[in-house]
Design an enzyme around this catalytic site. Structure first.
Site, PDB file in Angstrom:
ATOM      1  CG  ASP A 299       3.455   3.656 -10.360  1.00 22.55           C
ATOM      2  OD1 ASP A 299       2.822   3.588  -9.290  1.00 22.55           O
ATOM      3  OD2 ASP A 299       4.486   4.339 -10.475  1.00 22.55           O
ATOM      4  CB  SER A 300       0.491   7.075  -9.498  1.00 24.49           C
ATOM      5  OG  SER A 300       1.748   6.931  -8.860  1.00 24.49           O
TER       6      SER A 300
ATOM      7  CB  CYS B  95       6.912   4.031  -2.805  1.00 28.29           C
ATOM      8  SG  CYS B  95       6.530   5.131  -4.191  1.00 28.29           S
ATOM      9  CB  THR B  96       7.063   0.949  -7.752  1.00 33.27           C
ATOM     10  OG1 THR B  96       5.981   1.851  -8.020  1.00 33.27           O
ATOM     11  CG2 THR B  96       6.499  -0.386  -7.303  1.00 33.27           C
ATOM     12  CG  HIS B  97       7.691   6.786  -7.961  1.00 37.18           C
ATOM     13  ND1 HIS B  97       6.444   6.212  -7.995  1.00 37.18           N
ATOM     14  CD2 HIS B  97       7.701   7.745  -8.929  1.00 37.18           C
ATOM     15  CE1 HIS B  97       5.725   6.803  -8.948  1.00 37.18           C
ATOM     16  NE2 HIS B  97       6.469   7.731  -9.525  1.00 37.18           N
TER      17      HIS B  97
ATOM     18  CB  CYS C 257       1.236   1.322  -7.804  1.00 37.31           C
ATOM     19  SG  CYS C 257       0.776   2.731  -6.780  1.00 37.31           S
ATOM     20  CG  ASN C 258       4.307  -0.813  -2.549  1.00 36.56           C
ATOM     21  OD1 ASN C 258       4.532  -1.808  -1.894  1.00 36.56           O
ATOM     22  ND2 ASN C 258       5.149  -0.372  -3.468  1.00 36.56           N
ATOM     23  CB  THR C 259      -0.103   4.077  -3.235  1.00 34.12           C
ATOM     24  OG1 THR C 259       1.222   4.404  -2.822  1.00 34.12           O
ATOM     25  CG2 THR C 259      -1.079   5.049  -2.624  1.00 34.12           C
TER      26      THR C 259
ATOM     27  N   GLY D 250      -0.339   8.869  -3.388  1.00 35.16           N
ATOM     28  CA  GLY D 250      -0.070   8.619  -1.961  1.00 35.16           C
ATOM     29  C   GLY D 250      -0.762   9.597  -1.045  1.00 35.16           C
TER      30      GLY D 250
HETATM   31  N1  DGL Z   1       4.617   4.306  -7.036  1.00 39.17           N
HETATM   32  C1  DGL Z   1       3.562   4.362  -6.079  1.00 39.17           C
HETATM   33  C2  DGL Z   1       3.719   3.255  -5.009  1.00 39.17           C
HETATM   34  O1  DGL Z   1       4.363   2.244  -5.223  1.00 39.17           O
HETATM   35  C3  DGL Z   1       3.200   5.658  -5.418  1.00 39.17           C
HETATM   36  C4  DGL Z   1       3.489   6.997  -5.978  1.00 39.17           C
HETATM   37  C5  DGL Z   1       2.410   8.054  -5.698  1.00 39.17           C
HETATM   38  O2  DGL Z   1       2.298   8.542  -4.554  1.00 39.17           O
HETATM   39  O3  DGL Z   1       1.681   8.351  -6.627  1.00 39.17           O
HETATM   40  O4  DGL Z   1       3.165   3.344  -3.956  1.00 39.17           O
END
Ligand code: DGL
Length: 263
Positions: free
Chosen positions: A11-12, A190-192, A75-77, A44
């Protein structure tokens, strides 16, 4: 599939930990390596061409260095942008992806009004639009891109104060009332965001189902590993690698709480 390498989670930032914790329940003996490209956080906001190039280069290096048996892009992004290219670049290595849970939301909604809460990048993706076309044709899907939520989730997780008003400003567009019907599902794309789900529940204008795909992703990892899943406890703690090479004691403690040693 290599039998000995770790399962690499990516992830980021800290968001992928929402998926890692589910994977740990299902795969207690597996060795995990958590990689955060925090030097690029939040991704993102990145332009697609630059981000894709960065991810491909980073993965060439990670895979050469750690020889993982499987990769989970938590991470979706990142996955909606580079998932296909990563699979093509590393044939034979299983990649488990994270995509907005639009299909399960469309199957579950009663009102037909669904919102997808995601980063601005994920909201823009062709991948996301094609999920809506393929699986949610009968629903009204509202895409809500948040510029700030991933950072607010990290602040919340690190114990900093995040005001209800700041969160409400980011989620209020998810709530739609139309012809006597209301949004009943918000997809956490978004996984956050699952780290903030309990805060969201308290401030939401009305109750909705906050859909977190973490468990489904962990189950997919179990399927992908199949017979290759570890059957004996792994040696030593799981490790975390952060690209900015941070040294803060608070982060080290936080990661230790997730069973990870920062290296
Ligand atoms: N956790 C990331 C996701 O699932 C994105 C967070 C970011 O913008 O870096 O998309």
């Amino acid at each position: 599939m290599s039998d000995t390498g770790p399962v690499l989670f990516f992830d980021s930032g800290l968001g992928g930990l929402t998926v890692l914790r589910e994977a740990r329940y299902l795969l207690p003996y597996e060795q995990f390596l958590y990689v955060a490209d925090d030097a690029a956080f939040p991704i993102g906001r990145w332009q697609e061409t630059e981000l894709k190039a960065r991810l491909l280069t980073l993965f060439d290096d990670l895979i050469a260095r750690h020889a993982p048996k499987a990769v989970v892009i938590a991470c979706n992004t990142a996955f909606t942008l580079a998932g296909e290219a990563l699979r093509e670049a590393h044939p034979g290595l299983p990649f488990v992806g994270t995509v907005p849970a639009i299909k399960p939301a469309a199957e579950r909604t009663s009102s037909g009004l669904i919102s997808v809460l995601a980063t601005p990048g994920t909201v823009r993706r062709t991948y996301t639009k094609s999920l809506i076309d393929s699986f949610a044709g009968k629903c009204h899907v509202r895409l809500v891109g948040s510029d700030a939520l991933a950072e607010l989730a990290e602040r919340h997780l690190r114990g900093d104060r995040v005001a209800d008003e700041e969160l409400l400003a980011e989620i209020s567009d998810c709530f739609l009332e139309q012809d006597g019907l209301r949004t009943d599902i918000v997809v956490l794309a978004c996984t956050h965001y699952p780290f903030l789900a309990n805060r969201f529940r308290k401030i939401a204008p009305w109750p909705v189902d906050w859909l977190d795909p973490a468990e489904a992703i962990a189950r997919q990892l179990v399927r992908v590993l199949g017979e290759g899943a570890a059957t004996q406890p792994s040696q030593g703690p799981d490790r975390a690698v952060f690209t900015s090479n941070p040294k803060e004691a608070a982060l080290i403690r936080l990661l230790a709480g997730f069973g990870l040693a920062l290296v």
